[in-house]
Design a protein around this motif. Sequence first.
Motif, PDB file in Angstrom:
ATOM      1  N   UNK A 301      23.109  68.285  54.634  1.00 29.32           N
ATOM      2  CA  UNK A 301      21.790  69.138  55.041  1.00 29.32           C
ATOM      3  C   UNK A 301      22.213  70.508  54.150  1.00 29.32           C
ATOM      4  N   UNK A 302      21.161  71.204  53.931  1.00 28.64           N
ATOM      5  CA  UNK A 302      20.975  72.534  53.067  1.00 28.64           C
ATOM      6  C   UNK A 302      22.225  73.081  54.001  1.00 28.64           C
ATOM      7  N   UNK A 303      22.242  73.258  55.279  1.00 23.88           N
ATOM      8  CA  UNK A 303      23.356  74.382  55.859  1.00 23.88           C
ATOM      9  C   UNK A 303      24.407  73.857  55.431  1.00 23.88           C
ATOM     10  N   UNK A 304      24.986  72.685  55.563  1.00 20.95           N
ATOM     11  CA  UNK A 304      26.148  72.014  55.447  1.00 20.95           C
ATOM     12  C   UNK A 304      26.677  72.186  53.995  1.00 20.95           C
ATOM     13  N   UNK A 305      25.699  71.987  53.019  1.00 23.45           N
ATOM     14  CA  UNK A 305      25.975  72.521  51.487  1.00 23.45           C
ATOM     15  C   UNK A 305      26.423  73.710  51.391  1.00 23.45           C
ATOM     16  N   UNK A 316      21.764  78.846  61.561  1.00 28.16           N
ATOM     17  CA  UNK A 316      20.710  78.144  61.673  1.00 28.16           C
ATOM     18  C   UNK A 316      19.599  78.358  62.952  1.00 28.16           C
ATOM     19  N   UNK A 317      18.340  78.748  62.501  1.00 24.04           N
ATOM     20  CA  UNK A 317      17.438  78.884  63.741  1.00 24.04           C
ATOM     21  C   UNK A 317      17.550  80.279  64.174  1.00 24.04           C
ATOM     22  N   UNK A 318      18.160  81.181  63.762  1.00 25.70           N
ATOM     23  CA  UNK A 318      18.084  82.534  64.204  1.00 25.70           C
ATOM     24  C   UNK A 318      16.694  83.210  64.071  1.00 25.70           C
ATOM     25  N   UNK A 467      11.626  73.006  55.093  1.00 28.03           N
ATOM     26  CA  UNK A 467      12.143  73.107  56.623  1.00 28.03           C
ATOM     27  C   UNK A 467      13.393  73.689  56.814  1.00 28.03           C
ATOM     28  N   UNK A 468      14.354  73.207  55.863  1.00 26.16           N
ATOM     29  CA  UNK A 468      15.841  73.716  55.817  1.00 26.16           C
ATOM     30  C   UNK A 468      15.942  75.125  55.377  1.00 26.16           C
ATOM     31  N   UNK A 469      14.865  75.560  54.278  1.00 23.98           N
ATOM     32  CA  UNK A 469      15.079  76.989  54.048  1.00 23.98           C
ATOM     33  C   UNK A 469      14.446  77.822  55.257  1.00 23.98           C
ATOM     34  N   UNK A 470      13.302  77.339  55.917  1.00 26.13           N
ATOM     35  CA  UNK A 470      12.968  78.025  57.024  1.00 26.13           C
ATOM     36  C   UNK A 470      14.027  78.265  58.176  1.00 26.13           C
ATOM     37  N   UNK A 471      14.708  77.235  58.436  1.00 26.46           N
ATOM     38  CA  UNK A 471      15.718  77.202  59.664  1.00 26.46           C
ATOM     39  C   UNK A 471      16.950  77.945  59.229  1.00 26.46           C
ATOM     40  N   UNK A 472      17.145  78.213  57.863  1.00 28.80           N
ATOM     41  CA  UNK A 472      18.395  78.714  57.237  1.00 28.80           C
ATOM     42  C   UNK A 472      18.087  80.149  57.176  1.00 28.80           C
ATOM     43  N   UNK A 473      16.914  80.777  57.325  1.00 29.94           N
ATOM     44  CA  UNK A 473      16.493  82.073  57.307  1.00 29.94           C
ATOM     45  C   UNK A 473      17.117  82.925  58.196  1.00 29.94           C
ATOM     46  N   UNK A 476      20.462  89.036  56.439  1.00 31.89           N
ATOM     47  CA  UNK A 476      21.625  89.257  55.510  1.00 31.89           C
ATOM     48  C   UNK A 476      22.289  87.656  54.934  1.00 31.89           C
ATOM     49  N   UNK A 477      21.534  86.889  55.186  1.00 28.97           N
ATOM     50  CA  UNK A 477      22.012  85.534  54.557  1.00 28.97           C
ATOM     51  C   UNK A 477      21.770  85.339  53.066  1.00 28.97           C
ATOM     52  N   UNK A 478      22.495  84.635  52.411  1.00 21.66           N
ATOM     53  CA  UNK A 478      22.333  84.440  51.030  1.00 21.66           C
ATOM     54  C   UNK A 478      21.725  82.997  50.713  1.00 21.66           C
TER      55      UNK A 478
END
Length: 518
Positions: A301-305, A316-318, A467-473, A476-478
Amino acid sequence: MEEVFRPVKRTEKQMLVRWDLLVKEILESTETNNDETEEEQRKRIAHLEAHPEEWFNFYFPAFTYAPSAGFHRSATERVLQNREWYEVRMWSRELAKSTRTMMEVLYLVLVGHPPVLNKGVPNGERFKKRYMLMISNSLDNAVRLLMPYKANLEYNRRLIKDYGEQQNHGAWQESEFITQKGAAFRALGAGQSPRGTRNEETRPDIIIFDDIDTDADCLNPELVAKKWRWIEEAAVGTRSVSEPTSIIFCGTRIAVGSCIEYATRLADHVDEINIRDANGRSVWPEKNSELDIDRVLSQKSYAAQQKEYFNNPLTEGSVFKKMAYKPARHITDYQVLVCYTDPSYKDTNDFKAVVLVGKWQGEFHIIKCFLDKVTTAQMIGWFYRIMDIVGDSKCLYLIEEVFMQDAIKKEIIAAGRNGKTIPITGDTRKKPDKYTRIETVLEPLHRNGLLYLNKYEKDNPHMQRLEEQFTAFAPGSRAHDDGPDAVEGAVWMIMMKEGKGKTDGIIAAPAPSNSKRF
């Protein structure tokens, strides 16, 4: 009386298998030249010791099957040239941080720092390290990480020939061993008592922290704080005040609140190396090809990468906990359509994003999304695919106004298909902070059930990336946020058009007729 044998646990069996394979590999790769004279041997050793990279390659061929990268060589130079040193190596997975550190430690133990004029070291002599602590999140993991050290000292035929027999049969356990020349190695799990740790009168002068953080611990800030207190007070507290000590943290930043993050605030040097550089290229192409990296990343997944390979842990999901899907309407049902593009022209490592958003009965539907790292020419091809979907319906085609915008416009005009160009205009509004924009405009819509991704596109990799970019948003995130940024641009323009009528400078034009519709 019948003797009772303790069954071997699965983890112990795995360790034994790992040990046997490691020993076999070391023995097979370290053949020696028995015809070499003592003079030839002396000259060869002197040359290797003066050139650490060659020393690594000669004595550890099983571990140096790929040429080292620049960041490897720079890291080694720092460690060897500084007797007192504190370094954090936040190297991605597959960049050999543990292996590189092992070779450096064995060099410092067997060869020593280059000749220096320091306390207790006569002119021209090398300062050798005497006692290493290997510390990890558990004793079992620390023992596993110490295993290659022990195996090389015990079975590496080239080391034994040039530096003598190392195994000390009176002190040679898996978690703690001392060589015949008095160099000690000890494995320690986080939280264990290291008090009184000495090798005769020598306190630890190399302390390695490898994989000290765990995902479970990082979910609890109190556990992280407790572990860090142990690191500072107990583990680092074993060192001598007066003797130079090397402290190295190896690991990736798996969480914003982590021990390795704390260590970055104290280190002499922080080395953050991701699997790819700022231009999106492999930092170690001799080992990790672009195709290999693409293959591995595609399985995560994008988050794991981001966490494992880019030192970018995501919460995720903040903001967007879970994106909602709904089938898109027929294209003619939408009151307003906006195709918005974020060309990401400044950073070659960013994603280009083209989204088609429509409004229907108060809802905002993300009908189509293209989101990938592509060339401008490929991005222009996306425009025409959007135009095929839109057909005769009116649509606003907008592109984020960025540096070199005129160059992009020229490419778009030059790429006219069948005499049809895209009636695209730059979005010149003065945008506030990106996080503020996306959260303020899109989060309320999402929370109130008014923002939907097209269910028909759920298996499309582009929509999945969105969807992955939305949930990772997150603040302060990079993490990459080019997709949500483009969606915000489209939604904002729809709101502007509905609130103020036709926006100045925005062209609303029909696209070529085509039967491809939702």
